[in-house]
Design an enzyme around this catalytic site. Structure first.
Site, mmCIF file in Angstrom:
data_model
loop_
_atom_site.group_PDB
_atom_site.id
_atom_site.type_symbol
_atom_site.label_atom_id
_atom_site.label_comp_id
_atom_site.label_asym_id
_atom_site.label_seq_id
_atom_site.Cartn_x
_atom_site.Cartn_y
_atom_site.Cartn_z
ATOM 1 N N ARG A 106 0.875 -1.175 0.000
ATOM 2 C CA ARG A 106 0.000 0.000 0.000
ATOM 3 C C ARG A 106 0.908 1.220 0.000
ATOM 4 N NH1 ARG A 106 -5.357 1.245 3.477
ATOM 5 N NH2 ARG A 106 -6.095 -0.093 1.799
ATOM 6 N N HIS A 133 -7.188 1.070 -6.605
ATOM 7 C CA HIS A 133 -7.372 0.154 -5.473
ATOM 8 C C HIS A 133 -8.032 -1.125 -6.012
ATOM 9 C CE1 HIS A 133 -7.695 -1.286 -1.509
ATOM 10 N NE2 HIS A 133 -8.526 -0.408 -0.963
ATOM 11 N N ASP A 228 -17.297 7.180 -1.375
ATOM 12 C CA ASP A 228 -16.042 7.036 -0.628
ATOM 13 C C ASP A 228 -15.731 8.411 -0.031
ATOM 14 O OD1 ASP A 228 -13.573 6.216 0.372
ATOM 15 O OD2 ASP A 228 -12.551 6.295 -1.566
ATOM 16 N N CYS A 268 -16.432 1.730 0.358
ATOM 17 C CA CYS A 268 -15.260 0.870 0.607
ATOM 18 C C CYS A 268 -14.842 0.887 2.065
ATOM 19 C CB CYS A 268 -14.108 1.299 -0.282
ATOM 20 S SG CYS A 268 -13.620 3.011 0.000
ATOM 21 N N ARG A 296 -13.900 -8.521 1.384
ATOM 22 C CA ARG A 296 -12.471 -8.305 1.122
ATOM 23 C C ARG A 296 -11.695 -9.594 1.425
ATOM 24 N NH1 ARG A 296 -10.200 -3.256 1.049
ATOM 25 N NH2 ARG A 296 -8.403 -4.445 0.311
HETATM 26 N N1 CP Z 1 -11.275 -0.224 2.124
HETATM 27 C C1 CP Z 1 -10.011 -0.333 2.578
HETATM 28 O O1 CP Z 1 -9.054 -0.544 1.817
HETATM 29 O O2 CP Z 1 -9.894 -0.212 3.926
HETATM 30 P P1 CP Z 1 -8.536 -0.085 4.755
HETATM 31 O O3 CP Z 1 -7.930 1.250 4.388
HETATM 32 O O4 CP Z 1 -8.936 -0.172 6.182
HETATM 33 O O5 CP Z 1 -7.621 -1.195 4.333
HETATM 34 N N1 NVA Z 2 -9.930 6.776 -1.206
HETATM 35 C C1 NVA Z 2 -9.570 6.301 0.107
HETATM 36 C C2 NVA Z 2 -9.760 4.828 0.199
HETATM 37 C C3 NVA Z 2 -9.428 4.208 1.517
HETATM 38 C C4 NVA Z 2 -9.593 2.723 1.530
HETATM 39 C C5 NVA Z 2 -8.138 6.681 0.407
HETATM 40 O O1 NVA Z 2 -7.279 6.521 -0.468
HETATM 41 O O2 NVA Z 2 -7.870 7.158 1.524
#
Ligand code: CP
Ligand code: NVA
Length: 309
Positions: A106, A133, A228, A268, A296
């Site tokens: 990530r 994502h 989101d 999400c 997930r």
């Molecule tokens: N939706 C999602 O990716 O959640 P987290 O940021 O908690 O992993």
């Molecule tokens: N768009 C959000 C998604 C988190 C899972 C972010 O990048 O913070």
């Protein structure tokens, strides 16, 4: 030895390949929910998880997915490896790949996960970047499939920022033949290159991609209303400005009432209750957000088995 397969973007996979992963996920979910057991498909395999940003769902679902399949996963936080700071990404990739069978990362800059994949001899899975994502989109379409029995021809409306989650969902919809509408404020559209790619996929699958600014018009006939956060991780400095432009795009009871009565609401997560979504909608009968979050775990299994076997 066959070439390794990274999971960096939905755009890199054909509809048939996406369905193969989704079917595997559904199968493993059925087994897990019935017997609380999965076969040890990934026995002895290790997943290294590199996080530059916080996470609940991605971290825990990958860790549990590996465990259920007989493998092992461990977490490396931002303080531990300092990707590209303490050590060059190319060096991190080559070292880590000597210890593990796959890497999940990530990151902030999408190029960083691409670079990890370029240098790592093992498959790299994108656990979210500033651009996309893809793991989230797999859980999203899995949830839609479970609910409606199909993905093709669904009308998916993403309300809010044209962000990483929107990009992957748009690509998944276009690949799998669902119609995708993005609606949000001017200047916050999904990146133009991602939209052009989606339109090319949609031309093949027979779906439609729309970018709109009127939320009422956008959700008319929607099967799925998706939202989101207005401020993604890394955009904290823009928070004040974003808080001013996004409120007309809140997913509230009035907006949901304008979609099909059979529409579902997705997010999400993490959600910012009272901002992009109200409590009433998030906890209401049309919301599937927790099923989506739980998926997930199952979607991750489909992805892991695909890249690790
Ligand atoms: N939706 C999602 O990716 O959640 P987290 O940021 O908690 O992993
Ligand atoms: N768009 C959000 C998604 C988190 C899972 C972010 O990048 O913070």
């Amino acid at each position: 030895m066959s070439e390794k397969r990274d999971f960096l973007a939905i755009a890199d996979f054909s509809a048939a390949e996406l369905w193969r992963m989704l079917e595997r996920a559904l199968d493993l979910k059925r087994q897990w929910t019935t017997y609380r057991r999965n076969p040890p498909l990934l026995a002895g395999k290790a997943l290294g998880m590199v996080f530059q940003k916080p996470s609940l769902r991605t971290r825990v679902s990958f860790e549990m997915a590996m465990q259920h399949l007989g493998g092992y996963a461990f977490y490396l936080g931002p303080q531990e490896i300092g990707l590209g700071k303490r050590e060059a990404i190319s060096d991190v990739a080559r070292v880590l790949a000597g210890y593990v069978d796959a890497i999940m990362a990530r990151v902030f800059d999408h190029e960083h996960v691409v670079e990890l994949a370029r240098w790592a001899e093992v498959p790299v899975i994108n656990g979210l970047s500033d651009y996309n994502h893809p793991c989230q989109a797999m859980a999203d379409v899995l949830t839609m499939y479970e609910h409606f029995g199909h993905v093709e021809d669904l009308r998916i409306v993403f309300v809010g920022d044209g962000n990483n989650v929107a990009v992957s969902l748009m690509h998944a919809a276009a690949k799998l033949g669902a119609h995708f509408t993005w609606v949000g404020p001017q200047g916050y559209e999904p990146p133009a290159d991602a939209v052009a790619q989606a339109r090319a996929f949609a031309a093949e699958s027979g779906s439609e991609i729309r970018l709109l600014h009127d939320p009422h018009e956008a959700v008319r006939d929607a099967d799925v209303i998706y939202t989101d956060t207005w401020v993604s991780m890394g955009q904290e400095e823009e928070a004040q400005k974003r808080m001013q432009v996004f409120p007309p795009y809140q997913v509230n009871a009035d907006l949901v009432a304008r979609a099909k009565p059979t529409a579902i609401v997705m997010h999400c997560l993490p959600a910012h209750r009272g901002y992009e979504i109200t409590d009433e909608v998030m906890d209401g009968p049309q919301s599937v957000v927790f099923q989506q979050a739980h998926n997930r775990l199952h979607a991750q299994k489909g992805i892991l088995v695909e890249v690790l076997r």
